[in-house]
Design an enzyme around this catalytic site. Sequence first.
Site, PDB file in Angstrom:
ATOM      1  N   HIS A  99       0.825  -1.203   0.000  1.00 25.58           N
ATOM      2  CA  HIS A  99       0.000   0.000   0.000  1.00 25.58           C
ATOM      3  C   HIS A  99       0.863   1.259   0.000  1.00 25.58           C
ATOM      4  O   HIS A  99       2.032   1.236   0.378  1.00 25.58           O
ATOM      5  CB  HIS A  99      -0.915   0.020   1.232  1.00 25.58           C
ATOM      6  CG  HIS A  99      -0.169   0.132   2.529  1.00 25.58           C
ATOM      7  ND1 HIS A  99       0.454  -0.935   3.131  1.00 25.58           N
ATOM      8  CD2 HIS A  99       0.085   1.205   3.322  1.00 25.58           C
ATOM      9  CE1 HIS A  99       1.048  -0.546   4.250  1.00 25.58           C
ATOM     10  NE2 HIS A  99       0.847   0.756   4.388  1.00 25.58           N
ATOM     11  N   ASP A 101       0.573   5.013   1.761  1.00 22.72           N
ATOM     12  CA  ASP A 101      -0.191   5.488   2.915  1.00 22.72           C
ATOM     13  C   ASP A 101      -1.244   6.531   2.528  1.00 22.72           C
ATOM     14  O   ASP A 101      -0.955   7.484   1.803  1.00 22.72           O
ATOM     15  CB  ASP A 101       0.750   6.096   3.968  1.00 22.72           C
ATOM     16  CG  ASP A 101       1.539   5.015   4.698  1.00 22.72           C
ATOM     17  OD1 ASP A 101       1.104   3.853   4.697  1.00 22.72           O
ATOM     18  OD2 ASP A 101       2.593   5.354   5.272  1.00 22.72           O
ATOM     19  N   HIS A 255       4.610   0.142   0.275  1.00 20.87           N
ATOM     20  CA  HIS A 255       5.368  -0.671   1.228  1.00 20.87           C
ATOM     21  C   HIS A 255       4.504  -1.798   1.768  1.00 20.87           C
ATOM     22  O   HIS A 255       3.271  -1.789   1.620  1.00 20.87           O
ATOM     23  CB  HIS A 255       5.966   0.186   2.348  1.00 20.87           C
ATOM     24  CG  HIS A 255       4.978   1.081   3.026  1.00 20.87           C
ATOM     25  ND1 HIS A 255       4.557   2.272   2.481  1.00 20.87           N
ATOM     26  CD2 HIS A 255       4.317   0.944   4.198  1.00 20.87           C
ATOM     27  CE1 HIS A 255       3.689   2.847   3.296  1.00 20.87           C
ATOM     28  NE2 HIS A 255       3.513   2.055   4.343  1.00 20.87           N
ATOM     29  N   ARG A 270       5.231   6.148  14.001  1.00 19.36           N
ATOM     30  CA  ARG A 270       5.240   6.741  12.669  1.00 19.36           C
ATOM     31  C   ARG A 270       4.703   8.160  12.663  1.00 19.36           C
ATOM     32  O   ARG A 270       3.707   8.460  13.319  1.00 19.36           O
ATOM     33  CB  ARG A 270       4.396   5.906  11.708  1.00 19.36           C
ATOM     34  CG  ARG A 270       4.615   6.346  10.269  1.00 19.36           C
ATOM     35  CD  ARG A 270       3.657   5.679   9.342  1.00 19.36           C
ATOM     36  NE  ARG A 270       2.341   6.259   9.520  1.00 19.36           N
ATOM     37  CZ  ARG A 270       1.280   5.869   8.845  1.00 19.36           C
ATOM     38  NH1 ARG A 270       1.371   4.877   7.989  1.00 19.36           N
ATOM     39  NH2 ARG A 270       0.114   6.449   9.047  1.00 19.36           N
TER      40      ARG A 270
HETATM   41  O1  LIG Z   1       5.150  -1.500  10.440  1.00 19.55           O
HETATM   42  C1  LIG Z   1       5.736  -1.273   9.396  1.00 19.55           C
HETATM   43  O2  LIG Z   1       6.830  -1.731   9.123  1.00 19.55           O
HETATM   44  C2  LIG Z   1       5.113  -0.376   8.370  1.00 19.55           C
HETATM   45  C3  LIG Z   1       3.725  -0.053   8.736  1.00 19.55           C
HETATM   46  C4  LIG Z   1       3.098   0.865   7.748  1.00 19.55           C
HETATM   47  O3  LIG Z   1       2.509   0.459   6.794  1.00 19.55           O
HETATM   48  C5  LIG Z   1       3.241   2.300   7.960  1.00 19.55           C
HETATM   49  O4  LIG Z   1       3.861   2.714   8.927  1.00 19.55           O
HETATM   50  O5  LIG Z   1       2.726   3.054   7.130  1.00 19.55           O
HETATM   51 FE   LIG Z   2       1.856   2.118   5.589  1.00 20.22          FE
END
Ligand SMILES: O=C(O)CCC(=O)C(=O)O
Ligand SMILES: [Fe+2]
Length: 279
Positions: A99, A101, A255, A270
Amino acid sequence: MSTSLTLQALGPAIGALVSGIDLRDPLGDAAHDKLLGALLRHHVLFFENQPVTPQQQRDLAARFGGLHIYPIYPHVAEVPEIIVLDTDAKNLPDNDNWHTDVTFIETPPMGALLSARLLPPSGGDTLWASGIAAFESLSAPLRRMLDGLTAEHDMVKSFPAHRFARTPDERVRWDEARAKNPPVVHPVIRTHPVSGLRGLFVNEGFTTHIVELAAKESDALLRLLFEHVAKPEHTVRWRWKLHDLAFWDNRLTQHYATADYLPDRRVMHRAAVLGDKPF
Ligand SMILES: O=C(O)CCC(=O)C(=O)O
Ligand SMILES: [Fe+2]
């Protein structure tokens, strides 16, 4: 100091390791510009041994633009800009799909910064793919066909009520998020607003259908494109160590967070930087 900042490419298409910088310090203009340049060239940057506090991570992210407040995920107390992805056997991971984000809004984030806070003994790697490399490796006739098409992106595809609205509290949040985020339409091929490069901008997480095609045509073509973007040639895989930090350009990347570590726990923080309207 910015002058000691060095870059090591992790592959031709995507990914670079950055060293010679302490991300806990306020980011000077020279280092800021260098990182932004590196981001445009490599699409995702990795930094090792960066034990930033949530406040430091927020301040770092804010050097690149306004910050996004996530409609669904929980955040760090007193730092609403930092979401917490805390997963284990009880709170299952849900980012094990390719995906980009937040493409379900008119102006998806330009980038995101992810910090590893607690890791399982092994597993929990994250992969990134370059939409630019993916577009460039399609045949010319298919590239021409995709040009000018648009696709719908919908929050509900990745955040279905049966998973994210199970308790009354969750239901209230989910209903609000849903009402605030009706489906949006973006170009299938996006032009990067800074580099001018073009890339594939449909993702399995949120893209529901290509507007101009019949449903079956759209399904078949999207399946092909979702598979194509994830080709190893277009990707880089990062094996996290505690306090690693990744900074990705969310405009033309996707990702995938591997969910192979249960029943162990994994905690990530994040921040997402606001972006502009794809064209
Ligand atoms: O947990 C992760 O490695 C990535 C998670 C994710 O998709 C994000 O942080 O946007
Ligand atoms: Fe993500």
